[in-house]
Design a protein around this motif. Structure first.
Motif: not given
Length: 321
Positions: A136-147, A179-186
């Motif tokens: 809530d303290k950032v305007v936007s979160i821009i990231a790869s589809d890590n999962y 964490v998202q990458r690992e979770q997608g893998f697991l």
């Protein structure tokens, strides 16, 4: 536009005396610069990783496309993978009165202190790559589809190995993206494999190499490594080569051009390739739109693609995707 020459000089002097290993590059934004006179700060986890350099390239390219002067309107700091250092630099940037900050945290929780300071100062933050806890303290979160990156690595590994094969995971629980990458893998492999170890190596090549050596010593029949980034996967490549284990599958995430050579020659198996320059471009757009009072999408996802020996010829792996 606020004048910053004196403030910047003070910040630079402080940085040189208290954080000699970090670098600050900036000048006062030119009043007659084309487009606008905003000063944008780029605060990545570290510049000791070509991923962040590629993202910086995307930011610069988009600034130039908007008629901005990169030399005078962009501030770059290097936190050297230390969140306390990053927080200190953010405070310096606030004192310098930059207009917006593009930031990728080392620790998604410990960065909250810096985000609160930015909020108090009225400076918008664009969060890239690794999502912060205090979203809530950032305007936007821009990231790869890590999962998805983890899912794609898992699916490819399952297509190549028998059920019950022993594998090791090299992760980094302090980073949301990791964490998202690992979770997608697991989630994808389920109980298909026997996971003999999971080690936090912070995505660092040297630390991962040491951990991989230990795993190879403990499990002579290890079949594969899954690493949360290519720099870590490179450490597994080095450990496997030193042990004479050329049949072990090694997966990373990033699409680092330096790592893709190992995929091409079979030393590594695959990488879920990100598009850091695209993330950088989108982040700069989000920063400028916010400063101009436009609505910005809070959650923005950039796609990934798995590159292995079978399809590597379809990509220009001399550069980031």
């Amino acid at each position: 536009m606020k004048k910053r020459n004196l403030a910047l000089a003070m910040v630079l002097a402080m940085a040189m005396t208290t954080m000699g290993s970090a670098t600050v590059f900036a000048d006062d934004a030119s009043d007659d610069a084309a487009g606008n006179d905003y000063t944008i700060a780029y605060v990545p986890t570290t510049m000791n990783n070509p991923f962040w350099t590629a993202m910086l390239g995307g930011i610069k390219e988009e600034m130039e496309a908007k008629g901005m002067d990169v030399d005078s309107q962009l501030v770059t700091v290097d936190a050297n993978s230390d969140q306390a250092t990053m927080n200190n630099y953010v405070n310096d940037l606030i004192a310098q009165e930059v207009d917006a900050i593009i930031l990728a945290p080392m620790d998604c929780t410990a960065v909250t202190e810096a985000l609160q300071a930015c909020e108090d100062a009225g400076i918008p933050v664009i969060n890239v790559d690794t999502a912060v806890d205090a979203s809530d303290k950032v305007v936007s979160i821009i990231a790869s589809d890590n999962y998805k990156a983890g899912v794609e690595c898992a699916k490819d590994m399952m297509s190549k190995l028998d059920e019950g094969s022993k594998i090791a995971v090299m992760d980094q629980p302090s980073g949301t993206a990791c964490v998202q990458r690992e979770q997608g893998f697991l989630d994808t492999v389920g109980d298909y494999f026997e996971i003999v170890s999971t080690t936090d190596t912070e995505g660092d090549t040297a630390k991962t190499m040491t951990a991989a050596e230990d795993v190879l010593t403990a499990d002579d029949d290890l079949a594969a490594f899954f690493c949360i980034n290519d720099m870590g996967a490179l450490g597994c490549v080095q450990a496997a080569q030193a042990a004479g284990k050329d049949d072990i599958l090694i997966y990373g995430v990033d699409g680092n051009p330096d790592f893709m050579g190992y995929v091409a020659d079979g030393s590594a198996t695959a990488s879920a390739a990100q598009q850091p320059s695209v993330i950088g471009q989108k982040a700069l757009d989000a920063a400028i739109d916010t400063l101009e009072g436009k609505e910005v999408e809070h959650d923005q996802t950039v796609d990934v693609v798995l590159i292995n020996k079978d399809n590597i010829a379809d990509f220009d792996v001399t550069d980031w995707q």
